[in-house]
Design an enzyme around this catalytic site. Structure first.
Site, PDB file in Angstrom:
ATOM      1  N   ASN A 216      13.452   5.860   2.911  1.00 12.08           N
ATOM      2  CA  ASN A 216      13.936   4.622   3.894  1.00 12.08           C
ATOM      3  C   ASN A 216      14.308   3.686   2.805  1.00 12.08           C
ATOM      4  O   ASN A 216      14.240   3.987   1.553  1.00 12.08           O
ATOM      5  CB  ASN A 216      12.829   3.891   4.664  1.00 12.08           C
ATOM      6  CG  ASN A 216      11.442   3.526   3.832  1.00 12.08           C
ATOM      7  OD1 ASN A 216      11.536   2.591   3.197  1.00 12.08           O
ATOM      8  ND2 ASN A 216      10.364   3.999   4.238  1.00 12.08           N
ATOM      9  N   ASP A 284       6.827   7.263   8.714  1.00 16.88           N
ATOM     10  CA  ASP A 284       6.127   7.729   9.925  1.00 16.88           C
ATOM     11  C   ASP A 284       5.810   9.233   9.772  1.00 16.88           C
ATOM     12  O   ASP A 284       4.720   9.767  10.400  1.00 16.88           O
ATOM     13  CB  ASP A 284       6.870   7.521  11.003  1.00 16.88           C
ATOM     14  CG  ASP A 284       6.965   5.860  11.312  1.00 16.88           C
ATOM     15  OD1 ASP A 284       5.751   5.348  10.808  1.00 16.88           O
ATOM     16  OD2 ASP A 284       7.909   5.382  11.489  1.00 16.88           O
ATOM     17  N   LYS A 293      14.997  25.585  -2.645  1.00 21.48           N
ATOM     18  CA  LYS A 293      15.997  24.900  -2.103  1.00 21.48           C
ATOM     19  C   LYS A 293      16.671  25.409  -0.688  1.00 21.48           C
ATOM     20  O   LYS A 293      16.920  26.632  -0.917  1.00 21.48           O
ATOM     21  CB  LYS A 293      17.136  24.619  -3.146  1.00 21.48           C
ATOM     22  CG  LYS A 293      18.265  23.734  -2.616  1.00 21.48           C
ATOM     23  CD  LYS A 293      19.306  23.906  -3.498  1.00 21.48           C
ATOM     24  CE  LYS A 293      20.560  22.866  -2.914  1.00 21.48           C
ATOM     25  NZ  LYS A 293      21.707  22.875  -3.968  1.00 21.48           N
ATOM     26  N   PRO A 311      -0.449  10.098   8.016  1.00 19.57           N
ATOM     27  CA  PRO A 311      -1.602   9.202   8.147  1.00 19.57           C
ATOM     28  C   PRO A 311      -1.292   7.825   8.526  1.00 19.57           C
ATOM     29  O   PRO A 311      -0.190   7.427   7.670  1.00 19.57           O
ATOM     30  CB  PRO A 311      -2.456   9.613   6.883  1.00 19.57           C
ATOM     31  CG  PRO A 311      -1.612  10.025   5.871  1.00 19.57           C
ATOM     32  CD  PRO A 311      -0.346  10.506   6.598  1.00 19.57           C
ATOM     33  N   ASP A 312      -2.011   6.847   9.129  1.00 17.39           N
ATOM     34  CA  ASP A 312      -1.926   5.594   9.463  1.00 17.39           C
ATOM     35  C   ASP A 312      -2.536   4.658   8.150  1.00 17.39           C
ATOM     36  O   ASP A 312      -3.837   4.768   8.504  1.00 17.39           O
ATOM     37  CB  ASP A 312      -2.302   4.980  10.676  1.00 17.39           C
ATOM     38  CG  ASP A 312      -1.694   3.671  11.120  1.00 17.39           C
ATOM     39  OD1 ASP A 312      -1.853   2.858  10.110  1.00 17.39           O
ATOM     40  OD2 ASP A 312      -1.223   3.379  12.204  1.00 17.39           O
ATOM     41  N   PHE A 331       2.107  -5.429   7.395  1.00 14.77           N
ATOM     42  CA  PHE A 331       3.540  -5.676   7.562  1.00 14.77           C
ATOM     43  C   PHE A 331       4.051  -4.994   8.560  1.00 14.77           C
ATOM     44  O   PHE A 331       3.779  -3.794   8.689  1.00 14.77           O
ATOM     45  CB  PHE A 331       4.187  -5.354   6.088  1.00 14.77           C
ATOM     46  CG  PHE A 331       4.455  -6.666   5.161  1.00 14.77           C
ATOM     47  CD1 PHE A 331       5.433  -7.178   5.099  1.00 14.77           C
ATOM     48  CD2 PHE A 331       3.192  -6.653   4.592  1.00 14.77           C
ATOM     49  CE1 PHE A 331       5.471  -8.380   3.942  1.00 14.77           C
ATOM     50  CE2 PHE A 331       3.188  -8.114   3.548  1.00 14.77           C
ATOM     51  CZ  PHE A 331       4.591  -8.746   3.450  1.00 14.77           C
TER      52      PHE A 331
END
Length: 409
Positions: A216, A284, A293, A311-312, A331
């Site tokens: 991200n 997530d 590859k 995992p959280d 956050f």
């Protein structure tokens, strides 16, 4: 200056601030402000060259003290003013410490007030070097640095980054809050002294194959700033960081990871902790990664990427059976319904606070230097105005210090 910013380490301390002649002198007004709001008094002494970058009037207004510039001031020198200056402080800080000023310190020169004070002092001396990267890496500067350290001078910085001259590398003066943190460490106190803080920062990279990954846009700037702010208040800080291009915060123990699973394991290994702040933008999902590859071939179907939920980490820390931190802060990066979604996240994760921010592309939050957040707790949501991420970090760290200073309420 509110009482909530006063530092137990710096309150009542007197800092003799020697300002060298470099472009980094423009950071000195902010350094004076940071020191004074934490209860220190600051007496500025300027080299002749420093006045080319910042005015004595500006430093006098901020410090509320006379700014000293000339050795042969008849009024002051009638009472050997340079000796008094050098002896009345608790510490002498040189910022910026230019290559020239460092060389003069090593040589024992006393050719103007600043160098005379440095020769005459019997107090600890700390320098914050600042210069062009080539000057910093020059063998002469490195020899001078080694000699100053051997003489007992402590050093904060320099940092790596873009410079006013257009070059990139080590040589940027440490930021004001880094210098404040170094001073607080020197005096050995702070409202969070004795507490261990665990902070996560940056993105995670989830491999698809040996050369590709899912990620991200998180830069890690907010998490790193929080780690530095907590350290400046005296906490022992463990920073678990995903891949970023940021320098390690001064005085912080950094554990570098790539994936969410590695970040989870690193957080578990860092326990016990009194404080956990999960600022990382953890992916997530992860991919059942290929060992080789993946090749794109004409007429061949697209690869089938099997996703598994990561995992959280925030929920895991909040619900830890044996070693839950006393204060767990998460956050929430949202693009819509920010407060509503963050409030629900706080309940779902069972954490104490959530720092919610809008990361829509138009805000520039991801990768940028500014942030606008809302603090979600058991009380009413508290929206903070847009500010630099370093300021968000400082405000959050001060709120954490207040929490522990009031019995964890």
């Amino acid at each position: 200056m509110g009482d909530e910013t006063v530092s137990a380490a710096l309150a009542g301390k007197r800092v003799l601030l020697v300002v060298g002649g470099g472009i980094a002198a423009v950071k000195v007004p902010d350094l004076i402000r940071r020191l004074r709001e934490r209860g220190a008094s600051v007496c500025p002494v300027m080299t002749r060259a420093a006045a080319e970058f910042v005015t004595p009037l500006a430093l006098s207004a901020l410090s509320e003290e006379k700014v000293f510039t000339e050795l042969f001031d008849l009024t002051d020198e009638a009472e050997m003013g340079h000796i008094q200056l050098s002896r009345q402080a608790d510490i002498v800080v040189v910022a910026p410490a230019t290559a020239n000023l460092m060389a003069r310190m090593v040589s024992g020169m006393a050719d103007e007030l600043a160098t005379t004070v440095l020769m005459a002092t019997d107090k600890p001396v700390m320098i914050a070097p600042a210069m062009n990267v080539r000057m910093w890496l020059h063998p002469a500067t490195q020899r001078n640095l080694a000699q100053l350290q051997a003489d007992g001078v402590s050093v904060v910085g320099p940092n790596e980054g873009s410079m006013a001259c257009g070059e990139f590398g080590p040589g940027r003066m440490a930021e004001p809050m880094e210098i404040v943190a170094a001073l607080e460490r020197h005096f050995g106190q702070g409202p969070l002294k004795g507490l261990h803080a665990l902070v996560t920062s940056g993105p995670t990279h989830e491999p698809i194959d040996p050369v590709r990954y899912i990620a991200n846009r998180s830069s890690g700037k907010q998490g790193h700033a929080i780690a530095a702010a907590l350290r400046s208040l005296g906490a022992r800080v463990t920073l678990v960081s995903g891949p970023t291009a940021l320098a390690d915060p001064v005085g912080v123990d950094v554990v570098r990871v790539e994936t969410a699973l590695q970040m989870r394991d690193a957080c578990e290994s860092a326990l016990p902790a009194d404080i956990a702040i999960c600022a990382a933008a953890v992916a997530d999902w992860r991919v059942d990664a290929a060992g080789q590859k993946l090749k794109k071939q004409a007429g061949q179907a697209l690869p089938d990427l099997k996703l598994a939920e990561n995992p959280d980490i925030l929920a895991g820390l909040s619900g830890h059976a044996q070693q839950r931190p006393r204060l767990v802060i998460g956050f929430a990066a949202e693009t819509q319904n920010v407060v509503e979604y963050a409030t629900a996240k706080r309940a779902k994760k069972s954490c104490d606070w959530i720092v919610a921010n809008d990361v829509s592309p138009a805000t520039g939050t991801f990768g940028g230097d500014r942030n606008a957040v809302t603090l979600i707790s058991a009380a009413e949501p508290e929206s903070w105005p847009p500010m630099a991420k370093t300021e968000v970090a400082e405000r959050l760290a001060e709120r954490v210090a207040w929490y522990f200073g009031h019995g964890g309420e």
